[in-house]
Design an enzyme around this catalytic site. Structure first.
Site, short mmCIF file in Angstrom:
data_model
loop_
_atom_site.label_atom_id
_atom_site.label_comp_id
_atom_site.label_asym_id
_atom_site.label_seq_id
_atom_site.Cartn_x
_atom_site.Cartn_y
_atom_site.Cartn_z
N LYS A 14 22.46 64.17 -33.70
CA LYS A 14 21.45 64.10 -33.64
C LYS A 14 20.37 64.80 -33.39
CE LYS A 14 20.58 59.55 -32.50
NZ LYS A 14 20.30 58.74 -32.38
N ARG A 89 15.86 49.48 -34.44
CA ARG A 89 17.07 49.89 -34.13
C ARG A 89 17.39 48.48 -33.74
NH1 ARG A 89 17.63 54.25 -30.42
NH2 ARG A 89 18.24 54.09 -28.28
N ARG A 128 29.07 66.57 -21.09
CA ARG A 128 27.44 66.76 -21.15
C ARG A 128 27.25 66.14 -19.54
NH1 ARG A 128 24.20 63.70 -25.85
NH2 ARG A 128 24.51 65.48 -27.06
N ARG A 134 25.87 64.29 -13.92
CA ARG A 134 25.95 62.86 -14.14
C ARG A 134 26.93 62.02 -13.49
NH1 ARG A 134 22.18 62.70 -19.09
NH2 ARG A 134 23.49 61.77 -19.67
N ARG A 145 29.02 52.04 -23.62
CA ARG A 145 27.66 52.55 -24.73
C ARG A 145 28.18 52.45 -25.53
NH1 ARG A 145 25.75 57.33 -21.88
NH2 ARG A 145 25.95 56.71 -20.21
P1 AMP Z 1 17.70 56.60 -26.34
O1 AMP Z 1 17.19 58.80 -25.86
O2 AMP Z 1 17.64 56.91 -28.22
O3 AMP Z 1 18.95 56.28 -26.78
O4 AMP Z 1 16.76 55.78 -26.02
C1 AMP Z 1 16.60 56.09 -24.62
C2 AMP Z 1 15.80 54.58 -24.12
O5 AMP Z 1 14.65 54.67 -24.62
C3 AMP Z 1 16.87 53.56 -24.76
O6 AMP Z 1 17.52 53.08 -24.00
C4 AMP Z 1 15.44 52.26 -24.40
O7 AMP Z 1 15.74 52.00 -23.24
C5 AMP Z 1 14.46 52.66 -25.10
N1 AMP Z 1 14.12 53.03 -26.43
C6 AMP Z 1 14.03 53.74 -27.30
N2 AMP Z 1 14.29 53.76 -28.89
C7 AMP Z 1 13.69 51.95 -28.29
C8 AMP Z 1 13.53 51.17 -29.56
N3 AMP Z 1 13.58 51.89 -31.08
N4 AMP Z 1 13.37 50.34 -29.24
C9 AMP Z 1 13.74 49.86 -27.39
N5 AMP Z 1 14.10 50.54 -26.42
C10 AMP Z 1 14.26 51.95 -27.12
#
Ligand code: AMP
Length: 191
Positions: A14, A89, A128, A134, A145
């Protein structure tokens, strides 16, 4: 004028494809995860509030997230379109976005779903994790996940499919090939 949503599990490419799309259509890529991480890194007020949730792997509350996104989409550089990644989301976030879109008289042109074989995605994420040191990202954690991601995004995917906006793209292959498939899919929707 292009408004896109990019949906896909971690490890499906992505980030790479989102950056290419943003460049091609001259629109900003708006990733809520990136924005939250930048705010955490800079220890802003938003970052301080978001960090506790992010550290637990939980969603940041809609109050914070919705305000952040709606503010970002009203910045001048997003007037000619944008690529959203990581938002909406949840169905509640879709409702917020729908209301904003209705107010502005706009909407998505296409919702691009990047599909990738689970074993391949697990391989990429394990690599990664090793690169980034990690060690807690074990195969079991990664598979969990991915399962959570699939479960949580299924209602959104179904909703955008119902609206006739969904373009599902095979995300496996060279980045150039995948990008060509995405462009073709978007062209089919937008004409
Ligand atoms: P991501 O990189 O998209 O996996 O986002 C990392 C973290 O940011 C997630 O685990 C959430 O804690 C927060 N986050 C990102 N997008 C959202 C969203 N649309 N709603 C709520 N939390 C978000």
């Amino acid at each position: 004028m292009t408004r896109l949503l990019l949906i896909g599990p971690p490890g499906a490419g992505k980030g790479t494809q989102g950056a290419r799309l943003a460049e091609r259509f001259a629109i900003p890529a708006v990733s809520t995860g990136d924005i939250f991480r930048a705010n955490v890194a800079q220890a802003t007020e938003l970052g301080k509030q978001a960090k506790a949730y992010m550290d637990r792997g939980a969603y940041v509350p809609d109050e914070l997230t919705n305000a952040l996104v709606l503010d970002r989409l009203q910045q001048p550089d997003a007037a000619g379109g944008f690529l959203l990644d990581g938002f909406p989301r949840t169905l509640a976030q879709v409702e917020t976005l729908d209301a904003f879109f209705a107010e502005q008289g706009i909407g998505f042109d296409a919702v691009v779903q990047l599909l990738a074989d689970e074993d391949e995605v697990v391989r990429r994420l394990l690599n990664r994790a090793a690169e980034q040191g990690r060690a807690d990202d074990t195969e079991a954690v990664i598979r969990h996940r991915l399962a959570v991601y699939a479960e949580q995004t299924a209602p959104l995917v179904a909703l955008y499919a119902d609206r006739g906006l969904l373009v599902s793209i095979d995300g496996l292959g060279a980045p150039d090939e995948v990008f060509a498939r995405i462009l073709e899919g978007i062209t089919r929707k937008v004409g």
